[in-house]
Write an enzyme that holds these catalytic residues in place. Structure first.
Site, PDB file in Angstrom:
ATOM      1  N   GLU A 131      -6.058 -10.930  -1.050  1.00 46.69           N
ATOM      2  CA  GLU A 131      -6.893 -10.695   0.138  1.00 46.69           C
ATOM      3  C   GLU A 131      -8.376 -10.603  -0.230  1.00 46.69           C
ATOM      4  OE1 GLU A 131      -5.424  -7.394   2.480  1.00 46.69           O
ATOM      5  OE2 GLU A 131      -3.354  -7.739   1.833  1.00 46.69           O
ATOM      6  N   GLU A 154       0.807  -1.226   0.000  1.00 46.30           N
ATOM      7  CA  GLU A 154       0.000   0.000   0.000  1.00 46.30           C
ATOM      8  C   GLU A 154       0.840   1.276   0.000  1.00 46.30           C
ATOM      9  OE1 GLU A 154      -2.723  -0.403   3.281  1.00 46.30           O
ATOM     10  OE2 GLU A 154      -3.534  -2.289   2.546  1.00 46.30           O
TER      11      GLU A 154
END
Length: 689
Positions: free
Chosen positions: A601, A493
């Site tokens: 995910e 991220e």
């Protein structure tokens, strides 16, 4: 010792509650036959197991249908009800419960179903209620059932809010085909007694499926003695020295991993005392008969004596011909049994169905199917069995992030992470490392001056401190697990599409600039040259963010930085993004030479737009939409199997999810497969609406 005492008290309490409940309500229905009763004598526990060879009070719902008592297969005992001659998908079996239930109570319904079709079938239990204002149909339960295996259906019936009820029918049918099917062990019970699995008082004059082990012995209903009510069953020798053991087939009653209590009363008027054993007997692995004695009791002359025992079938047991036995340990010519009860000590606990088709096996020719799990899952035998059944890749949910591995500078704690590795090695499961560099769950000491404790700046001196820490951390961790972790999320991220240059203004960036990303991959590759190294991020389907990530990866590759793939987190919802947008993302990233794609995910939120308090009808609609979207996504993943090499779900089941109160995963909180799961196995069983 404390746990043992607690367990005994718990079982004893469950039995006492069951007995008090039964005594107070004067339950009198046996195991085979129930006839219409007046409101004053309505029962709180009813069971139909068809051992009396009668189909009544069940009726066929289609004109061409035939209901037949059949001995081909049974969930328990020797007989079940065959629902045959189906011509329409809504043809099924009906039970009129108008005069069987008290409308002021909520009821639980359980039954076992079986089909011989070569395909998966979806079974439905519904109610049809006629009131003064009209008819109302309601879905009570639906479950996908694999072929040639008895499966349990659970439903509830609550009519407490309805007024002017004239008629109540229950219906069981299979809307996915016209295949014939079987039902067995149908129970209807007041919700407060839902822990009761079986109660036999023999007041219906039925032997309720009990069988004498020695066929020469006589087993009959008797009025001579009764612990409660009028009847008991009597086992009697017809000649001396015959075996007076009595058995009860219960192959469909016990579920693996749950704890059960067994209780009954015995009376014998002959011996000064009679020693009696209770246990279970079954055929193990289809070969050897195994007998386990669960308890013993001494029965004095002329006194009703209670016997109780407990049993928990192993999660990995593979047994056939399962029976409970009651065995006198000395010769006795006859004795009586009454009030036989089986209660579910773990009625509140969930146990998975380990016969479900395996996800990882289904997709073995395409990609790994993984799951992110917390450490507690590795210590729970139920979770372990479930993980082993469906997944061939694991991600530690939080236990391999920096704050878990090096909470204080120079103090590493690998104990929990090592357990993940040991678990995966023992069970032949691959493991992804998550994550080495992230702006969250990284201890603050990384960004503080070791002498003053002040925040590091972007000075050359402070940059050197942070780079040395980054290198030491990554190389210590990655080298420890060299050759054992097949892929690492190296940087997580780092992109923020709202920044003019696309980089998240994290402490890593504010001190080191974008250089930290490049260095992280270099340090990881030095520590394990064979590990696959990934950049991982969410909202990769956002066109603006996607372009920033694409540029980052492309630039790194052109510089010769050892990066091997992009991780698409895929935290999405039923409404965003479109499947087409996901495909555009995969297509764009895979255009970079040498880049692989991992879906790292995945979960699909259904409550994000509607909130947690959605009604059941809306929830069902959304879960169907979730299933359709997941099925379409997997079709895309399969299409790009040359680059998509791993797909991991972020959580084992809904109540483990970080999206609390949502329903984003394949299995519900009770390990039951949702439409999302079945969409990946056989989409034809997922409802159209």
């Amino acid at each position: 010792m404390k746990g043992c005492v607690y367990g005994k008290l718990k079982r004893f309490s469950a039995l006492i509650l069951a007995i008090l409940f039964l005594v107070s309500t004067l339950i009198g229905i046996g195991s085979a036959k129930v006839s219409k009763v007046s409101g004053a004598t309505k029962k709180s526990f009813m069971e139909f197991n068809f051992e009396n060879k009668l189909a009544t009070p069940f009726k066929a719902s289609g004109k061409s249908m035939v209901l037949k008592i059949d001995s081909t297969t049974a969930a328990e005992g020797s007989f079940s009800l065959l629902v045959g001659g189906r011509k329409q998908i809504d043809d099924g079996v009906l039970l009129d419960v108008t005069n069987l239930i008290d409308y002021s109570n909520e009821y639980t319904i359980t039954l076992y179903v079986y089909h011989k079709s070569s395909k998966l079938q979806r079974f439905v239990v519904s109610s049809e209620i006629e009131t003064k204002s009209g008819k109302e149909n309601k879905l009570l339960c639906e479950k996908v059932v694999i072929p040639n295996s008895w499966k349990k259906l659970d439903a509830s019936l609550n009519l407490t809010e309805l007024k002017g009820i004239k008629k109540v029918w229950l219906k069981i049918y299979v809307p996915t085909s016209t295949t014939n099917f079987y039902i067995d062990l149908f129970t209807l019970k007041v919700f407060d007694s839902s822990h009761l699995i079986k109660f036999e008082s023999f007041e219906d004059k039925s032997i309720a499926g009990f069988i004498p082990q020695d066929k020469k012995c006589k087993l009959s209903v008797s009025k001579e003695k009764a612990y409660q009510g009028t009847y008991s069953i009597k086992l009697q020798q017809t000649a001396k020295k015959q075996n007076t053991t009595v058995t009860l087939p219960v192959k469909g009653t016990f579920e693996k991993g749950k704890s059960y209590s067994i209780s009954f009363y015995v009376y014998q008027p002959i011996l000064k005392s009679l020693n009696l054993a209770i246990g279970v007997r079954f055929l193990e692995n289809g070969k050897n008969t195994k007998e386990i004695v669960l308890g013993k009791v001494t029965v004095p002359r002329n006194k009703w004596t209670e016997t109780f025992a407990s049993y928990t079938p192993s999660l990995d047991s593979k047994v056939k011909d399962f029976v409970i036995f009651i065995k006198p340990l000395s010769d006795v010519s006859y004795y009586y049994l009454d009030n036989f009860t089986i209660s579910d000590d773990g009625w509140y606990s969930a146990v998975p169905d380990l016969d479900l088709p395996s996800l990882s096996e289904k997709y073995k020719d395409y990609f790994k199917v993984g799951v992110a799990v917390p450490y507690k899952a590795l210590t729970n035998p139920v979770d372990v069995a479930f993980i082993k059944r469906h997944f061939n890749s694991i991600t530690a949910e939080n236990e391999m992030k920096p704050e878990a591995l090096e909470p204080y500078e120079g103090t590493f704690n690998f104990s929990i992470a090592d357990e993940y590795l040991d678990f995966c090695k023992k069970n032949n499961i691959a493991i992804r490392g998550h994550t080495l560099v992230w702006h969250q769950q990284t201890p603050s000491w990384f960004f503080e001056n070791p002498q003053t404790g002040e925040k590091l700046t972007n000075s050359e001196k402070d940059k050197k401190i942070l780079l040395e820490r980054l290198k030491k951390y990554i190389q210590t961790v990655v080298s420890r697990y060299k050759g054992r972790i097949y892929a690492w999320d190296v940087v997580n991220e780092a992109i923020d599409e709202n920044q003019p240059d696309g980089f998240r203004r994290s402490d890593w960036f504010n001190i080191l600039g974008p250089e930290y990303i490049e260095k992280a991959f270099i340090y990881a590759h030095q520590a394990d040259p064979n590990a696959l190294l990934f950049y991982n991020d969410y909202s990769t389907e956002n066109p603006v963010k996607r372009e920033y990530i694409y540029k980052l990866i492309k630039d790194l590759k052109e510089k010769g930085v050892p990066i091997h793939g992009v991780g698409l987190q895929c935290h999405i919802s039923v409404s965003w993004p479109s499947v087409e947008e996901v495909e555009r993302t995969i297509k764009l990233f895979s255009s970079i030479p040498g880049i692989k794609i991992h879906v790292t995910e995945i979960d699909i939120s259904v409550a994000k737009e509607f909130g947690e308090d959605i009604d059941e009808e809306t929830k069902r609609y959304l879960l169907i939409q979730q299933a359709r979207k997941l099925k379409d996504l997997f079709e895309v993943f399969k299409k790009y199997k040359n680059v998509v090499t791993s797909v991991s779900f972020w959580g084992l089941k809904d109540d483990y999810s970080w999206l609390k109160g949502d329903f984003p995963l394949l299995f519900d909180k009770d390990y039951q497969p949702k439409f999302a799961f079945w969409s990946l196995i056989d989409p034809s069983v997922v409802p159209e609406e």
